[in-house]
Design an enzyme around this catalytic site. Structure first.
Site, PDB file in Angstrom:
ATOM      1  NE  ARG A  50      -1.866  -2.153   2.886  1.00 16.43           N
ATOM      2  CZ  ARG A  50      -2.082  -3.409   2.518  1.00 16.43           C
ATOM      3  NH1 ARG A  50      -3.130  -3.712   1.823  1.00 16.43           N
ATOM      4  NH2 ARG A  50      -1.259  -4.375   2.876  1.00 16.43           N
ATOM      5  CB  THR A  51       3.427   2.483   2.344  1.00 15.35           C
ATOM      6  OG1 THR A  51       2.612   2.127   3.457  1.00 15.35           O
ATOM      7  CG2 THR A  51       4.115   3.794   2.620  1.00 15.35           C
ATOM      8  CG  HIS A 128       3.495   4.234   8.813  1.00 19.28           C
ATOM      9  ND1 HIS A 128       3.627   4.971   7.653  1.00 19.28           N
ATOM     10  CD2 HIS A 128       3.090   2.991   8.424  1.00 19.28           C
ATOM     11  CE1 HIS A 128       3.307   4.206   6.620  1.00 19.28           C
ATOM     12  NE2 HIS A 128       2.986   3.006   7.058  1.00 19.28           N
TER      13      HIS A 128
HETATM   14  C1  NCD Z   1       1.637  -0.866   8.344  1.00 18.63           C
HETATM   15  C2  NCD Z   1       3.118  -0.719   8.596  1.00 18.63           C
HETATM   16  O1  NCD Z   1       3.932  -0.936   7.686  1.00 18.63           O
HETATM   17  O2  NCD Z   1       3.457  -0.326   9.697  1.00 18.63           O
HETATM   18  N1  NCD Z   1       1.355  -1.123   6.995  1.00 18.63           N
HETATM   19  C3  NCD Z   1       1.004  -0.072   6.191  1.00 18.63           C
HETATM   20  O3  NCD Z   1       1.822   0.760   5.877  1.00 18.63           O
HETATM   21  N2  NCD Z   1      -0.291   0.043   5.848  1.00 18.63           N
HETATM   22  C4  NCD Z   1       0.975  -1.821   9.257  1.00 18.63           C
HETATM   23  C5  NCD Z   1       1.485  -3.225   9.304  1.00 18.63           C
HETATM   24  O4  NCD Z   1       2.373  -3.617   8.557  1.00 18.63           O
HETATM   25  O5  NCD Z   1       0.954  -3.957  10.140  1.00 18.63           O
END
Ligand code: NCD
Length: 298
Positions: A50-51, A128
């Site tokens: 996603r990111t 994050h």
């Molecule tokens: C999260 C992360 O990388 O911290 N993922 C994300 O970016 N949506 C959450 C996760 O990995 O559990």
């Protein structure tokens, strides 16, 4: 030059400004002149779907181009290059850096060696910030952000999304219910920091104790990769699960969020309930990251 490393560096009016900007962008989805000719560098030292892809999509929609370091194994990191040297060098190739790294503090360190803006896309169990902005954006679609009672559920020890979100929520006078299996509680340093910011945290071990009192339930997966060994992970794995019956015990307006990926902590039967907002939340990643990229490079 503007880095985005921690939500601690952001004032409420800056967060509100970015969320407003994301809202304007969402209506259009494209602004191909804004970052035309600019190059974004993606440096992911940990897995991401996603990111990474929403940053790439955001950059493309703003008319720019993304370059990726590729896998750690295929890069000079595998030869033993330090993060500081990598960042110094690639600063000459790109106009901004998005960095995800397993070590807490890595993004801050990178910003000290970079000659272009750095956006932290997750540093170990640290922060994050882009996820937090899209979390707040999603909440704001359903209810005003002030004075909410928010339940953070899951791995609050290692989960950077909950650490970031809790700090940001303190700017909005939230009350936080920290719900975690034994051993995965919110670190005491963060609880003290929140208290210093005027935010009350109450701690629970079971979501059933508090679900009927929440406006937002933020569910997270157990961060298996940060556990010292498999046995300690297995001790807590599958220790909580949100089901449709449980959501029906909540106030009707309560929304369920999750940064994703989910493992088994949300029953797929919840997806069809109007309370479930986690897929919308992931979609908002693009407009929120468009707002962030235009902020640091625009
Ligand atoms: C999260 C992360 O990388 O911290 N993922 C994300 O970016 N949506 C959450 C996760 O990995 O559990």
């Amino acid at each position: 030059m503007r880095h985005i490393i921690s939500v601690r560096d952001l004032e409420r009016r800056e967060i509100d400004g970015l969320l407003d900007r994301a809202g304007e962008i969402e209506a259009r989805r494209f602004d191909p002149d804004l970052l035309a000719g600019r190059i974004l560098g993606l440096f992911f030292f940990e897995p991401s779907t996603r990111t990474r892809m929403s940053f790439e999509s955001a950059m493309a929609r703003l008319g720019g181009v993304s370059l990726s370091m590729g896998s750690v194994e295929a890069s000079s990191v595998a030869k033993g290059e330090t993060l500081a040297d990598t960042i110094r060098v690639v600063s000459g190739y790109v106009d901004a850096i998005v960095l995800r790294h397993p070590r807490e503090g890595a993004a801050r360190l990178a910003s000290e060696f970079a000659s272009v803006p750095v956006i932290n896309a997750g540093d170990g169990a640290g922060q994050h910030p882009s996820q937090t902005l899209l979390d707040l954006y999603t909440i704001r679609q359903s209810m005003p952000l002030d004075g909410l009672r928010v339940g953070l559920l899951g791995d609050l020890r290692y989960g950077r999304t909950t650490h970031s979100l809790a700090i940001a929520l303190s700017l909005y006078k939230a009350e936080i219910a920290a719900i975690a299996p034994k051993g995965l509680e919110l670190p005491s340093g963060i609880i003290h920091e929140l208290a210093g910011r005027g935010t009350v945290v109450s701690e629970y071990t079971a979501v059933e104790e508090v679900i009927d009192d929440l406006d937002v339930l933020y569910v997270t997966r157990i961060q298996r990769e940060r556990f010292p060994d498999v046995a300690s992970y297995l001790d807590v794995a599958s220790s909580y699960r949100i089901t449709p019956d449980l959501v029906r015990c909540a106030q009707p307006h309560m929304i369920v969020l999750h940064p994703l990926p989910r493992m088994d902590e949300i029953d797929p039967g919840v997806d069809a309930l109007p309370n479930a907002k986690y897929f919308e939340q992931a979609h908002h990643g693009v407009s929120v990251r468009m707002a962030m990229l235009s902020e640091v490079m625009g």
